[in-house]
Design an enzyme around this catalytic site. Structure first.
Site, short mmCIF file in Angstrom:
data_model
loop_
_atom_site.label_atom_id
_atom_site.label_comp_id
_atom_site.label_asym_id
_atom_site.label_seq_id
_atom_site.Cartn_x
_atom_site.Cartn_y
_atom_site.Cartn_z
N GLY A 100 0.82 -1.21 0.00
CA GLY A 100 0.00 0.00 0.00
C GLY A 100 0.85 1.26 0.00
N GLN A 175 0.34 7.63 4.33
CA GLN A 175 0.40 7.32 2.90
C GLN A 175 -0.31 8.41 2.10
OE1 GLN A 175 -1.07 3.30 2.54
NE2 GLN A 175 0.75 2.43 3.51
N ASP A 321 0.04 -0.11 13.10
CA ASP A 321 0.45 -1.41 12.55
C ASP A 321 0.71 -2.45 13.65
OD1 ASP A 321 0.27 -0.47 10.00
OD2 ASP A 321 2.40 -0.05 9.78
C1 S3P Z 1 2.68 3.66 6.19
C2 S3P Z 1 1.56 4.27 6.73
C3 S3P Z 1 0.50 3.51 7.42
C4 S3P Z 1 0.94 2.11 7.81
C5 S3P Z 1 1.67 1.43 6.71
C6 S3P Z 1 2.91 2.21 6.30
C7 S3P Z 1 3.68 4.50 5.51
O1 S3P Z 1 -0.61 3.39 6.57
O2 S3P Z 1 -0.18 1.34 8.20
O3 S3P Z 1 2.07 0.13 7.10
O4 S3P Z 1 4.80 4.01 5.26
O5 S3P Z 1 3.36 5.65 5.21
P1 S3P Z 1 -1.75 4.53 6.46
O6 S3P Z 1 -1.14 5.71 5.85
O7 S3P Z 1 -2.81 3.93 5.58
O8 S3P Z 1 -2.23 4.74 7.86
#
Ligand code: S3P
Length: 441
Positions: A100, A175, A321
């Site tokens: 993601g 993210q 996480d």
């Molecule tokens: C991450 C942000 C988090 C986290 C993911 C890594 C990142 O997600 O859960 O494992 O590296 O920016 P979200 O932005 O959806 O909260």
């Protein structure tokens, strides 16, 4: 026979964790290191890079866009930056696997390019919500198509121009924030993101390391477009999210004594330490120092009896996480634990609220799923078969639960542990977990 035709773990009950365990590099920081070094002017070196599948997907994607990335040693990269405008259109769609972070951050970066790209992923990533990043990018002028459900593949066409925006995000998501800020590098004027709670700030910190001026405070970040990134060297801390499985594993077994060196303790990530401490865990932060812009420490964890708590909603984002492992700590604690305000857990690599409650119930623990969290009653853990649903953190959480189980545990569909933690089973076995990995077939 494993019905998923994927790796499973067989873990014998009991044991304790001791010694010193150096977990691999931080996943969030490793992704950003590849992305920002690729866009910088000059050559950067990255040490402590996580060679998990997720970060390798990011690396392959940048190679496919013409960036020379040498892997000097397993965890050491030399990246020949091409500058903000130096990427080339890739020959094929960029396959981002299970990641993601790769998809949402790269959506922002690709929106600013003069060539078209398609971002794809595996079945899990193709189910995850992308409107949260696509909609703000469209407000900036990006041309991005999703499926009618708002999911990947993302088809990104070159935009005439991007315009900076001030965006108030409804979710606290690094993210989303990072994808918008990265698009902001290509936009005219200023781009600002505010969010309801402070998400991890690795992008802001690393942009500064690469010479970009960023305004940042908890819950708000802003930058002006057109700034040049200058190459820099990055030392990646050990990932606190990977260290968490060992922290919880040591915390739930009285008599355990474990050292976890070089762990990143960026305050936007340390919710798990605070939550475990409030449950009674003994966690010491030794030798606090920093790796570039990121604070690190060695963590010493000793096992004690834990008690159930009502988890403060203010700690949820900084521990997002870590909840699968925190649910295991709750199952081993005296009394009830209540988690609320954590609905984001439902849209991670799996629906982590459901996956954890289903798995805990299989072990005989009273765990009730709520829309935004769970209520878990600590008690005895039996044994049996648990499905990780291909989610790395669900697999590792149940593996460490075996330390307090009364019968053996089989955990299905564990291949994706490699996305964030290659070598987990070997490292855990070395510290005292009675784990063996069963290959499919
Ligand atoms: C991450 C942000 C988090 C986290 C993911 C890594 C990142 O997600 O859960 O494992 O590296 O920016 P979200 O932005 O959806 O909260």
């Amino acid at each position: 026979m494993n019905p998923h035709n994927s790796l499973s773990y067989r873990v014998q009950p009991g044991g304790s964790l001791s010694g010193s365990v150096r977990v691999p590099g931080d996943k969030s920081i490793s992704h950003r290191a590849v992305m920002l070094a690729s866009l910088a002017e000059g050559v950067s070196e990255v040490r402590g890079f996580l060679t998990g599948e997720d970060c390798l997907c990011t690396m392959k994607a940048f190679r496919a866009m013409g960036v020379r990335i040498e892997q000097l040693q397993d965890a050491q990269l030399r990246i020949h930056g091409v500058g903000l405008r130096g990427l080339h259109g890739p020959a094929d769609a960029l396959d981002l696997g299970n990641s993601g972070t790769s998809m949402r951050l790269m959506a922002g970066l690709m929106a600013g390019q003069r060539f078209a790209t398609t971002l794809t992923g595996d079945a899990s990533l193709s189910r995850r919500p992308m409107r949260r990043i696509v909609e703000p990018l469209r407000l900036m002028g990006a041309r991005i198509d999703t499926t009618p459900a708002g999911t990947a593949p993302l088809r990104i066409a070159p935009a005439d121009r991007l315009q900076g925006i001030a965006f108030a995000s409804k979710v606290a998501s690094a993210q989303v924030k990072s994808g918008i800020l990265l698009a902001g590098l290509y936009a005219e004027g200023r781009t600002e993101v505010t969010e309801p709670d402070a998400s991890r700030d690795h992008t802001e910190r690393m942009l500064r390391t690469f010479g970009v001026t960023v305004e940042a405070e908890p819950g708000r970040a802003a930058l002006s477009g057109g700034q040049t990134l200058r190459a820099g060297d990055i030392k990646v801390p050990a990932d606190i999210s990977s260290a968490t499985f060992f922290m919880v594993g040591a915390a739930i077994v009285p008599g355990s004594d474990l050292l976890l060196p070089d762990v990143g303790i960026n305050p936007t990530r340390t919710g798990v330490i605070e939550i475990l401490r409030r449950m009674g865990a003994d966690i010491e932060l030794l030798r606090p120092r920093s790796f570039g812009g990121e604070p690190v420490a060695d963590l010493r964890v000793r096992g004690r009896r834990l008690r159930g708590i009502e988890v403060d909603r203010a700690l949820v984002t900084a521990a997002i996480d870590e909840f699968p492992a925190i649910f295991i700590a709750a199952a081993c604690a005296d009394g009830h634990t209540l988690v609320t305000g954590a609905e984001e857990l439902r849209v991670k690599e799996s629906d982590r609220i459901q996956a954890m409650c289903d798995g805990l119930q299989r072990l005989g623990v009273a765990a009730a799923a709520e829309p935004d969290g769970a209520r878990i009653c600590g008690g005895r853990l039996g044994g049996g078969v648990v499905d990780s649903l291909g989610d790395h953190r669900i697999a590792m959480s149940f593996a460490i639960a075996a330390l307090r189980a009364e019968q053996p545990l089989t955990i299905l569909d564990c291949e994706n542990v490699n996305t964030s933690f290659p070598g987990f089973a070997e490292l855990a076995a070395g510290a005292g977990l009675r784990i063996s990995a069963l290959k499919p077939g």
